[in-house]
Design an enzyme around this catalytic site. Structure first.
Site, PDB file in Angstrom:
ATOM      1  N   TYR A  51     -13.250 -28.527 -34.599  1.00  0.00           N
ATOM      2  CA  TYR A  51     -12.944 -28.298 -36.011  1.00  0.00           C
ATOM      3  C   TYR A  51     -14.173 -27.722 -36.713  1.00  0.00           C
ATOM      4  O   TYR A  51     -15.224 -28.364 -36.791  1.00  0.00           O
ATOM      5  CB  TYR A  51     -12.526 -29.593 -36.715  1.00  0.00           C
ATOM      6  CG  TYR A  51     -11.280 -30.247 -36.169  1.00  0.00           C
ATOM      7  CD1 TYR A  51     -10.389 -29.577 -35.328  1.00  0.00           C
ATOM      8  CD2 TYR A  51     -10.975 -31.561 -36.502  1.00  0.00           C
ATOM      9  CE1 TYR A  51      -9.250 -30.192 -34.839  1.00  0.00           C
ATOM     10  CE2 TYR A  51      -9.833 -32.191 -36.027  1.00  0.00           C
ATOM     11  CZ  TYR A  51      -8.985 -31.504 -35.181  1.00  0.00           C
ATOM     12  OH  TYR A  51      -7.864 -32.132 -34.693  1.00  0.00           O
ATOM     13  N   ALA A 200       4.751 -33.050 -41.262  1.00  0.00           N
ATOM     14  CA  ALA A 200       5.168 -31.697 -40.857  1.00  0.00           C
ATOM     15  C   ALA A 200       4.658 -30.609 -41.802  1.00  0.00           C
ATOM     16  O   ALA A 200       5.434 -29.850 -42.383  1.00  0.00           O
ATOM     17  CB  ALA A 200       6.692 -31.634 -40.751  1.00  0.00           C
ATOM     18  N   GLY A 202       3.483 -30.701 -44.709  1.00  0.00           N
ATOM     19  CA  GLY A 202       3.908 -30.832 -46.092  1.00  0.00           C
ATOM     20  C   GLY A 202       5.390 -30.647 -46.328  1.00  0.00           C
ATOM     21  O   GLY A 202       5.864 -30.804 -47.458  1.00  0.00           O
ATOM     22  N   LEU A 203       6.144 -30.347 -45.271  1.00  0.00           N
ATOM     23  CA  LEU A 203       7.592 -30.188 -45.430  1.00  0.00           C
ATOM     24  C   LEU A 203       8.266 -31.508 -45.771  1.00  0.00           C
ATOM     25  O   LEU A 203       9.253 -31.535 -46.512  1.00  0.00           O
ATOM     26  CB  LEU A 203       8.206 -29.597 -44.160  1.00  0.00           C
ATOM     27  CG  LEU A 203       7.936 -28.114 -43.903  1.00  0.00           C
ATOM     28  CD1 LEU A 203       8.353 -27.738 -42.483  1.00  0.00           C
ATOM     29  CD2 LEU A 203       8.667 -27.250 -44.924  1.00  0.00           C
ATOM     30  N   LEU A 204       7.743 -32.601 -45.240  1.00  0.00           N
ATOM     31  CA  LEU A 204       8.349 -33.903 -45.486  1.00  0.00           C
ATOM     32  C   LEU A 204       7.721 -34.568 -46.715  1.00  0.00           C
ATOM     33  O   LEU A 204       7.249 -35.703 -46.685  1.00  0.00           O
ATOM     34  CB  LEU A 204       8.207 -34.780 -44.244  1.00  0.00           C
ATOM     35  CG  LEU A 204       9.075 -34.335 -43.063  1.00  0.00           C
ATOM     36  CD1 LEU A 204       8.638 -34.999 -41.770  1.00  0.00           C
ATOM     37  CD2 LEU A 204      10.555 -34.627 -43.342  1.00  0.00           C
ATOM     38  N   THR A 205       7.725 -33.822 -47.810  1.00  0.00           N
ATOM     39  CA  THR A 205       7.282 -34.328 -49.103  1.00  0.00           C
ATOM     40  C   THR A 205       8.290 -33.877 -50.151  1.00  0.00           C
ATOM     41  O   THR A 205       9.116 -32.984 -49.897  1.00  0.00           O
ATOM     42  CB  THR A 205       5.886 -33.790 -49.493  1.00  0.00           C
ATOM     43  OG1 THR A 205       5.962 -32.380 -49.718  1.00  0.00           O
ATOM     44  CG2 THR A 205       4.862 -34.078 -48.394  1.00  0.00           C
TER      45      THR A 205
END
Length: 304
Positions: A51, A200, A202-205
């Site tokens: 990273y 996912a 930010g999809l699962l917000t």
């Protein structure tokens, strides 16, 4: 915050951890974010030497310096970079890993790493040699325990059978349920799952509309994704919680999972993550309903 035992180790990790790849690169802000996480009960922090080519480890090391004894610190290795290398290359050799750990210890400014993970891997790797490196590092006191970060079934099976790994990091969320096929084997082997990507990207917000892309997500078309997320949000609302809280509770509630490790690049995101630990476990009925709304899927490659 609830803490779970990691495999058969003596490490007890917060059920909501912190995936450090999401940090901003601004040290002052990143320190505030990390300290907010610690103050909220998070004790598991996961970084990797790759990273920002080591800078992420340096940031994390500085931020936790005064709280090191209260932290379960994890990092990963196996990706080599440096002079004469274009970008980075995969190198799971014993010699490289033992040297890579020393570099990680220096960047993290610590005497030991609680959990050192192989950052990838294929079945063509010198698995026995890699395991020897891990075992040497434990004996030498550089690391306390080791694990792998892999979604490849044949790699997972090889390490479960041959090594003393205590954890397997896998991408896992309501939108990516592929790991569930392997939870029985993982449980039987006294190994824990560390779930990355539990929301996912930010999809699962509740703000999922801002994250939607025309190409969908994994094996969800854009239209399938819109409907699935809308249905999931309705279930969360009926339960009196946010979609993110429900998504994290679903993942953290699986017996094989020791920690879900969402990332955060803002203080508000850390607080949202922590709030999910205050939500009661989802009912069995709701869990089954969420499974009916989402797709059961399997890894098609890298398996016997």
């Amino acid at each position: 915050m609830k803490k779970n035992r990691l495999g058969n180790s003596e490490l007890f990790v917060s059920e909501i951890g912190f995936g450090c790849m999401s940090l901003t690169g601004n040290y002052t802000e990143d320190e505030r974010i990390i300290h907010e996480a610690i103050d909220g009960g998070i004790n598991y922090f996961d970084t990797a030497d790759l990273y920002d080519f080591g800078l992420n480890e340096e940031t994390v090391g500085k931020a936790i310096k005064e709280k090191r004894q209260d932290i379960i610190l994890a990092t990963k290795g196996g990706n080599e970079w440096g002079e004469g290398i274009d970008g980075w290359r995969w190198n799971p050799s014993k010699n490289y890993l033992k040297n890579a750990v020393k570099d990680s210890l220096r960047r993290l400014d610590t005497d030991y790493i609680d959990l050192y993970q192989l950052h990838g891997g294929t079945i063509e790797d010198p698995v026995d040699e890699t395991i020897e490196a891990f075992e040497d590092l434990v004996k030498e006191g550089n690391i306390r325990y080791y694990g792998i970060s892999s979604i490849r079934p044949n790699v997972i099976k090889a390490y479960a059978e041959k090594s003393n790994i205590v954890s397997i990091m896998m991408q896992y969320s309501l939108l990516d349920r592929r790991p569930e096929e392997w939870f029985s084997l993982i449980n039987e082997s006294n190994i824990s799952v560390i779930a990355r990507g539990p929301v996912a990207k930010g999809l699962l917000t509740d703000q999922f509309e801002q994250r939607l892309k025309e190409d969908g997500y994994l094996n969800y078309s854009n239209e399938e994704l819109k409907k699935t997320l809308s249905d999931l949000k309705k279930e969360a609302e009926s339960y009196g919680i946010s979609l993110q809280q429900m998504a994290l509770r679903y993942v953290a509630g699986q017996p094989a999972v020791a920690a879900a490790i969402p990332g955060a690049s803002k203080l508000s995101q850390v607080k949202d993550n922590i709030s999910s630990a205050e939500v009661p476990p989802l009912s069995e009925e709701l869990g089954e309903k969420l499974q009916r709304i989402t797709k059961e899927d399997f890894y098609e490659n890298h398996r016997d």
